[in-house]
Scaffold this active site. Sequence first.
Site, PDB file in Angstrom:
ATOM      1  N   LYS A   1      56.276  66.017  72.860  1.00 49.70           N
ATOM      2  CA  LYS A   1      55.160  65.947  72.110  1.00 49.70           C
ATOM      3  C   LYS A   1      55.059  64.519  71.450  1.00 49.70           C
ATOM      4  O   LYS A   1      55.762  64.161  70.764  1.00 49.70           O
ATOM      5  CB  LYS A   1      55.017  66.991  70.936  1.00 49.70           C
ATOM      6  CG  LYS A   1      53.722  66.784  70.294  1.00 49.70           C
ATOM      7  CD  LYS A   1      53.473  67.313  68.983  1.00 49.70           C
ATOM      8  CE  LYS A   1      54.090  66.076  67.784  1.00 49.70           C
ATOM      9  NZ  LYS A   1      52.992  64.773  67.868  1.00 49.70           N
TER      10      LYS A   1
ATOM     11  N   GLU B   1      66.896  59.633  65.570  1.00 51.86           N
ATOM     12  CA  GLU B   1      66.623  58.123  65.224  1.00 51.86           C
ATOM     13  C   GLU B   1      65.618  58.041  64.235  1.00 51.86           C
ATOM     14  O   GLU B   1      64.355  58.283  64.493  1.00 51.86           O
ATOM     15  CB  GLU B   1      66.093  57.376  66.447  1.00 51.86           C
ATOM     16  CG  GLU B   1      67.073  57.531  68.012  1.00 51.86           C
ATOM     17  CD  GLU B   1      68.075  56.894  67.876  1.00 51.86           C
ATOM     18  OE1 GLU B   1      68.618  56.105  66.681  1.00 51.86           O
ATOM     19  OE2 GLU B   1      69.197  56.897  68.797  1.00 51.86           O
TER      20      GLU B   1
ATOM     21  N   CYS C   1      61.475  49.979  64.390  1.00 52.82           N
ATOM     22  CA  CYS C   1      62.247  50.545  63.185  1.00 52.82           C
ATOM     23  C   CYS C   1      63.491  49.341  63.209  1.00 52.82           C
ATOM     24  O   CYS C   1      64.095  49.599  62.153  1.00 52.82           O
ATOM     25  CB  CYS C   1      63.152  51.803  63.875  1.00 52.82           C
ATOM     26  SG  CYS C   1      63.658  51.573  65.335  1.00 52.82           S
TER      27      CYS C   1
ATOM     28  N   GLU D   1      61.353  52.234  52.950  1.00 50.41           N
ATOM     29  CA  GLU D   1      60.694  51.318  54.250  1.00 50.41           C
ATOM     30  C   GLU D   1      59.316  51.296  54.253  1.00 50.41           C
ATOM     31  O   GLU D   1      58.500  52.412  53.491  1.00 50.41           O
ATOM     32  CB  GLU D   1      61.064  52.582  55.392  1.00 50.41           C
ATOM     33  CG  GLU D   1      60.487  51.854  56.755  1.00 50.41           C
ATOM     34  CD  GLU D   1      60.816  53.085  57.925  1.00 50.41           C
ATOM     35  OE1 GLU D   1      60.464  54.082  57.814  1.00 50.41           O
ATOM     36  OE2 GLU D   1      61.355  52.591  58.977  1.00 50.41           O
TER      37      GLU D   1
HETATM   38  P1  NAD Z   1      56.358  60.121  62.039  1.00 58.02           P
HETATM   39  O1  NAD Z   1      57.946  60.860  61.427  1.00 58.02           O
HETATM   40  O2  NAD Z   1      55.320  60.242  60.909  1.00 58.02           O
HETATM   41  O3  NAD Z   1      55.993  60.909  63.457  1.00 58.02           O
HETATM   42  C1  NAD Z   1      57.022  60.940  64.504  1.00 58.02           C
HETATM   43  C2  NAD Z   1      56.577  62.337  65.326  1.00 58.02           C
HETATM   44  O4  NAD Z   1      56.909  63.293  64.758  1.00 58.02           O
HETATM   45  C3  NAD Z   1      55.031  62.310  65.745  1.00 58.02           C
HETATM   46  O5  NAD Z   1      55.001  62.747  66.929  1.00 58.02           O
HETATM   47  C4  NAD Z   1      54.588  63.435  64.643  1.00 58.02           C
HETATM   48  O6  NAD Z   1      53.511  64.229  65.405  1.00 58.02           O
HETATM   49  C5  NAD Z   1      55.881  64.305  64.630  1.00 58.02           C
HETATM   50  N1  NAD Z   1      55.913  65.091  63.572  1.00 58.02           N
HETATM   51  C6  NAD Z   1      55.525  65.011  62.225  1.00 58.02           C
HETATM   52  N2  NAD Z   1      55.932  65.854  61.211  1.00 58.02           N
HETATM   53  C7  NAD Z   1      56.465  66.603  62.021  1.00 58.02           C
HETATM   54  C8  NAD Z   1      57.089  68.115  61.776  1.00 58.02           C
HETATM   55  N3  NAD Z   1      57.036  68.609  60.482  1.00 58.02           N
HETATM   56  N4  NAD Z   1      57.610  68.845  62.545  1.00 58.02           N
HETATM   57  C9  NAD Z   1      57.676  68.173  64.029  1.00 58.02           C
HETATM   58  N5  NAD Z   1      57.083  66.965  64.384  1.00 58.02           N
HETATM   59  C10 NAD Z   1      56.634  66.182  63.397  1.00 58.02           C
HETATM   60  O7  NAD Z   1      56.867  58.931  62.351  1.00 58.02           O
HETATM   61  P2  NAD Z   1      55.768  57.648  63.004  1.00 58.02           P
HETATM   62  O8  NAD Z   1      55.007  57.288  61.495  1.00 58.02           O
HETATM   63  O9  NAD Z   1      55.270  58.022  64.326  1.00 58.02           O
HETATM   64  O10 NAD Z   1      56.888  56.455  63.005  1.00 58.02           O
HETATM   65  C11 NAD Z   1      57.228  55.554  62.416  1.00 58.02           C
HETATM   66  C12 NAD Z   1      58.627  56.116  61.722  1.00 58.02           C
HETATM   67  O11 NAD Z   1      59.669  56.325  62.890  1.00 58.02           O
HETATM   68  C13 NAD Z   1      59.198  54.941  60.988  1.00 58.02           C
HETATM   69  O12 NAD Z   1      59.889  55.464  59.755  1.00 58.02           O
HETATM   70  C14 NAD Z   1      60.414  54.192  61.838  1.00 58.02           C
HETATM   71  O13 NAD Z   1      61.408  53.519  61.128  1.00 58.02           O
HETATM   72  C15 NAD Z   1      60.622  55.189  62.828  1.00 58.02           C
HETATM   73  N6  NAD Z   1      61.156  54.792  63.678  1.00 58.02           N
HETATM   74  C16 NAD Z   1      62.762  55.000  64.083  1.00 58.02           C
HETATM   75  C17 NAD Z   1      63.406  54.504  65.338  1.00 58.02           C
HETATM   76  C18 NAD Z   1      64.832  54.466  65.383  1.00 58.02           C
HETATM   77  O14 NAD Z   1      65.126  54.295  66.620  1.00 58.02           O
HETATM   78  N7  NAD Z   1      65.487  54.494  64.603  1.00 58.02           N
HETATM   79  C19 NAD Z   1      62.538  54.022  66.253  1.00 58.02           C
HETATM   80  C20 NAD Z   1      61.013  54.016  66.053  1.00 58.02           C
HETATM   81  C21 NAD Z   1      60.495  54.604  64.903  1.00 58.02           C
HETATM   82  O1  6OD Z   2      65.477  49.583  72.331  1.00 56.91           O
HETATM   83  C1  6OD Z   2      65.717  51.071  72.138  1.00 56.91           C
HETATM   84  O2  6OD Z   2      66.101  51.531  73.271  1.00 56.91           O
HETATM   85  C2  6OD Z   2      65.085  51.571  71.048  1.00 56.91           C
HETATM   86  N1  6OD Z   2      65.578  52.850  71.023  1.00 56.91           N
HETATM   87  C3  6OD Z   2      64.227  50.846  70.095  1.00 56.91           C
HETATM   88  C4  6OD Z   2      63.754  51.527  68.892  1.00 56.91           C
HETATM   89  C5  6OD Z   2      62.807  50.755  68.033  1.00 56.91           C
HETATM   90  C6  6OD Z   2      62.317  51.342  67.203  1.00 56.91           C
HETATM   91  O3  6OD Z   2      61.277  51.041  66.838  1.00 56.91           O
END
Ligand code: NAD
Ligand code: 6OD
Length: 478
Positions: free
Chosen positions: A179, A255, A289, A382
């Site tokens: 998803k 993540e 992230c 964040e």
């Molecule tokens: P988000 O958590 O809002 O959404 C991520 C996904 O989760 C989407 O597909 C969304 O539809 C789904 N989702 C939301 N609520 C849900 C629920 N209750 N149950 C199941 N699925 C649900 O995140 P975003 O705004 O799309 O992305 C940005 C965030 O992601 C930032 O906090 C960023 O730091 C984090 N991020 C972390 C990493 C990492 O590798 N640590 C990488 C990329 C992004």
């Molecule tokens: O480079 C990657 O493998 C990775 N997981 C990056 C994540 C970035 C977050 O926004």
Amino acid sequence: MKAEHYVAGVFRSDGPAFPLVAPVDGTELGTVPEATREVVDDAVAAARAALKGGWGAMGAEERAAALRRVADGIEARFEEFVDAEVADTGRPREFAETVDVPRAAGNFRAYADLLYGRPERAYTTRVPGWSSGTGEALNYTVRRPLGVVAVISPWNLPLLLSTWKIAPALACGNTVVLKPSEETPSTATLLARVIDEAGLPGGVFNLVHGHGAGAAGEFLTGHGDVDAIAFTGESATGAAIMRNAAGHVTPVSFELGGKNPALVFADADLGAAVDGTVRSSFTHSGQICLCTERVYVERPVFEEFVRELAARAKALGGYGPMISAEHRDKVLSYYRLARREGATVVAGGGTPAFGDERDNGFYVEPTVLTGLPETARTVREEIFGPVCHVAPFDTEDEALELANDSPYGLAATLWTGDLSRAHRVAPRIETGIVWVNCWNLRDLRTPFGGVKASGIGREGGEYSLDFFSEPVNVCIRI
Ligand code: NAD
Ligand code: 6OD
């Protein structure tokens, strides 16, 4: 690009439609079907059937070959993937051409290679009994797939991050239901096309579109027939998914968010540290992230560093928008909060005016702040935009204390010319990743992930294979 579900090898678009909005100018790109509970149930059932149908039992060589065909298929449709990622996210085209699409193909190849080159990581011993009287035994370990894996991905690196999970999950013999974020459905739909064309059996990979809370994401992560959840997104969403998954004790790999620190020591190459911080704070308008939002600079070079960074931030051009009007408003609310909390805004702090259609898009200015206490919400939470706060420090211990004083622990960057200091400081930073004199230099075999509120588990190379497969001990009494 028409977003469609892909279930049991069939494309379909049932469910109510919602609009997909272009972040560059606010126009409607098309509509996306919202998966109902039935569509999600169908996808999970298809994944279960495909698992029983032999994907999990297929030889490593054939599975690796299938993954390579997917990588080839992504490359064959390179321009389509770039167009779709640019349209959905508004990112600069060069970013999609050099990062998103090559890395997506690379993710499939990396796991095909690992799988092909990997004999079962078997722990085999034939030993006299563990305690006297139990006799001799042969112990060995086999790894089997977890089963049906739900992949939930975010909007910031849609194709890169979903393939980062799908490829190792499939490599280990699992079947997948993806998803993607409701904000960025297009490259996921193209990926389903590629997987279909690559001849993977129907049901091995399934795609459902829709929202998270109270919708497709929640239906999928609370589903009793899902065996594991691999999620990237916000920490608060991770907590919600964990609560939902708890009902079936479904294992999770997370993540999550970050508030990443950079430490700049006076002995660093200051030009490189400024260049690196421009990249680490402003790449993809801070929507990665791993981006730096807290910069700590040793006092003798603090003023110079801030001056240079601010000049570079003001001169930045060609940057992309925030993903949505909602996210732009969130970032701007932090710019206002920073002022209320007493920040000095040394660069940016508002919205740019382009004088063209981009003024209807969701842009914010690259922003550099100083002068906030460590307790300020702007320094602790964040923001996920093109913004960093820069503060001075006097000693190595103080730098470490500042870096570690965070609920998050994803990635840190360390700028120093002193090798001993690098080795001394790096292991003491409480993050899953520490880059020294560089940022986001990736090797797909290394462990990737966060500590504290930034995640659970590691992805990358063997670490992903460990999550996506289950070790089983076989003990034979001799
Ligand atoms: P988000 O958590 O809002 O959404 C991520 C996904 O989760 C989407 O597909 C969304 O539809 C789904 N989702 C939301 N609520 C849900 C629920 N209750 N149950 C199941 N699925 C649900 O995140 P975003 O705004 O799309 O992305 C940005 C965030 O992601 C930032 O906090 C960023 O730091 C984090 N991020 C972390 C990493 C990492 O590798 N640590 C990488 C990329 C992004
Ligand atoms: O480079 C990657 O493998 C990775 N997981 C990056 C994540 C970035 C977050 O926004």
